[in-house]
Design an enzyme around this catalytic site. Structure first.
Site, PDB file in Angstrom:
ATOM      1  NE  ARG A 116      -2.744  -2.455   2.784  1.00 32.62           N
ATOM      2  CZ  ARG A 116      -3.051  -2.668   4.057  1.00 32.62           C
ATOM      3  NH1 ARG A 116      -3.618  -1.725   4.769  1.00 32.62           N
ATOM      4  NH2 ARG A 116      -2.792  -3.830   4.619  1.00 32.62           N
TER       5      ARG A 116
ATOM      6  CD  GLU B 147      -3.354  -4.642  14.258  1.00 33.23           C
ATOM      7  OE1 GLU B 147      -3.396  -4.036  13.174  1.00 33.23           O
ATOM      8  OE2 GLU B 147      -4.206  -4.504  15.157  1.00 33.23           O
TER       9      GLU B 147
HETATM   10  O1  PRP Z   1       2.864  -1.609  11.746  1.00 35.25           O
HETATM   11  P1  PRP Z   1       2.648  -3.030  11.326  1.00 35.25           P
HETATM   12  O2  PRP Z   1       2.039  -3.864  12.411  1.00 35.25           O
HETATM   13  O3  PRP Z   1       3.885  -3.637  10.780  1.00 35.25           O
HETATM   14  O4  PRP Z   1       1.556  -3.063  10.188  1.00 35.25           O
HETATM   15  C1  PRP Z   1       1.525  -2.125   9.135  1.00 35.25           C
HETATM   16  C2  PRP Z   1       1.676  -2.805   7.808  1.00 35.25           C
HETATM   17  O5  PRP Z   1       0.633  -3.760   7.604  1.00 35.25           O
HETATM   18  C3  PRP Z   1       0.018  -3.509   6.350  1.00 35.25           C
HETATM   19  O6  PRP Z   1       0.643  -4.179   5.311  1.00 35.25           O
HETATM   20  P2  PRP Z   1       0.474  -5.730   5.013  1.00 35.25           P
HETATM   21  O7  PRP Z   1       1.663  -6.458   5.556  1.00 35.25           O
HETATM   22  O8  PRP Z   1      -0.867  -6.201   5.451  1.00 35.25           O
HETATM   23  O9  PRP Z   1       0.663  -5.818   3.451  1.00 35.25           O
HETATM   24  P3  PRP Z   1      -0.136  -5.246   2.195  1.00 35.25           P
HETATM   25  O10 PRP Z   1       0.131  -3.765   2.143  1.00 35.25           O
HETATM   26  O11 PRP Z   1       0.509  -6.000   1.101  1.00 35.25           O
HETATM   27  O12 PRP Z   1      -1.593  -5.555   2.371  1.00 35.25           O
HETATM   28  C4  PRP Z   1       0.194  -2.019   6.158  1.00 35.25           C
HETATM   29  O13 PRP Z   1       0.053  -1.649   4.794  1.00 35.25           O
HETATM   30  C5  PRP Z   1       1.561  -1.779   6.690  1.00 35.25           C
HETATM   31  O14 PRP Z   1       2.566  -2.022   5.726  1.00 35.25           O
HETATM   32  N1  ADE Z   2      -5.623  -2.781  11.533  1.00 35.07           N
HETATM   33  C1  ADE Z   2      -5.063  -2.654  10.323  1.00 35.07           C
HETATM   34  N2  ADE Z   2      -5.793  -2.226   9.271  1.00 35.07           N
HETATM   35  C2  ADE Z   2      -5.210  -2.095   8.054  1.00 35.07           C
HETATM   36  N3  ADE Z   2      -3.945  -2.383   7.801  1.00 35.07           N
HETATM   37  C3  ADE Z   2      -3.195  -2.798   8.829  1.00 35.07           C
HETATM   38  N4  ADE Z   2      -1.894  -3.147   8.901  1.00 35.07           N
HETATM   39  C4  ADE Z   2      -1.633  -3.523  10.167  1.00 35.07           C
HETATM   40  N5  ADE Z   2      -2.713  -3.417  10.936  1.00 35.07           N
HETATM   41  C5  ADE Z   2      -3.709  -2.962  10.115  1.00 35.07           C
END
Ligand code: PRP
Ligand code: ADE
Length: 241
Positions: A127, A164
């Site tokens: 993202r 998370e």
């Molecule tokens: O602070 P954190 O607990 O590390 O979480 C934040 C991360 O989680 C999500 O990505 P995700 O790994 O779900 O990947 P995506 O963007 O490919 O959906 C979000 O876009 C951040 O990169």
């Molecule tokens: N609660 C949440 N919603 C969307 N993206 C996330 N990445 C990590 N935690 C998330």
């Protein structure tokens, strides 16, 4: 209906009162120009008060576009979907402008422009790719991706991390950041901070000078900032729980 009402089961910070503006933020918009291109006309500086009002209104629009999905991708996670921010060109434009202003005043005293401009914007898979390249272009900086393991060719540096809802590996291509380049890491959300911290560690492995982090949204109760080594960390919006 409130202008920021959404499909949330638990609302985000949802009124102007819940979105306090710092004096730095007010100054950011007060000193804003309408464009970053050299030849385009510059807007007259607005007052700090109107700048603050503009930023508050932008934040309300952005918050109103977010959606919540309980128990996604696993039970117990309140997933905040930022994709609607990109569906409406007006909101998309306001988002990019607000992020650009945050960078232009990154770490500076009230009303001043930052003295350190990033050479490189590093965006996180996936993202962070939605706005990182556009932001980099506005700042005349490079864009470099951090990707999940196994997606990029050639020699890469790798870092494991916990987020998370799971564990994962991030990679950067060797040479993508040059030693001494000033790097700003950007992503949509900081939750536990695991993803961002891993990205920061890769930037440092490549010899980049990590100047800080920028996020659209912070989930404060997860205390992700605490993993970022005290570096300047700016978020545009935050949840209220
Ligand atoms: O602070 P954190 O607990 O590390 O979480 C934040 C991360 O989680 C999500 O990505 P995700 O790994 O779900 O990947 P995506 O963007 O490919 O959906 C979000 O876009 C951040 O990169
Ligand atoms: N609660 C949440 N919603 C969307 N993206 C996330 N990445 C990590 N935690 C998330």
């Amino acid at each position: 209906m409130s202008p920021i009402a959404n499909s949330a089961q638990q609302p985000l910070a949802s009124t102007q009162d819940q979105i306090p503006l710092t004096s730095a933020e007010a100054a950011v918009l007060a000193s804003a120009t309408s464009t970053t291109t050299e030849n385009a006309p510059r807007r007259q500086p607005a007052s700090a008060a109107s700048g603050a009002a503009e930023l508050a209104s932008t934040k309300i629009s952005l918050l109103g576009a977010l959606k919540h999905f309980p128990d996604f991708p696993i039970p117990g996670i309140d997933f905040i979907d930022i994709l609607p921010l990109f569906q409406d060109p007006t909101i998309h434009g306001a988002l990019l402008r607000a992020l650009e202003l945050q960078v232009l005043h990154f770490g500076a005293a009230d009303g001043e422009l930052a003295t350190t401009k990033p050479d490189v914007i590093v965006g996180l898979d996936a993202r962070g790719f939605l706005f990182g390249p556009s932001l980099a272009l506005r700042l005349n900086a490079s864009f470099v991706p951090v990707r999940k393991k196994g997606k990029m060719p050639g020699p890469c540096v790798t870092a494991a991390y916990e987020k998370e809802y799971g564990t994962d590996y991030f990679q950067m291509q060797e040479g993508a950041v040059k030693p001494g380049q000033k790097v700003l890491v950007v992503d949509d959300i900081i939750a536990t901070g695991g993803s961002a911290a891993a990205a920061g560690s890769l930037v440092k492995k490549l010899g980049g000078e990590l100047i800080g982090y920028l996020f659209i949204l912070e989930i404060p109760f997860l205390k992700g900032r605490e993993k970022l080594g005290g570096l300047p960390t700016v978020t545009l919006l935050e949840t209220d729980h």
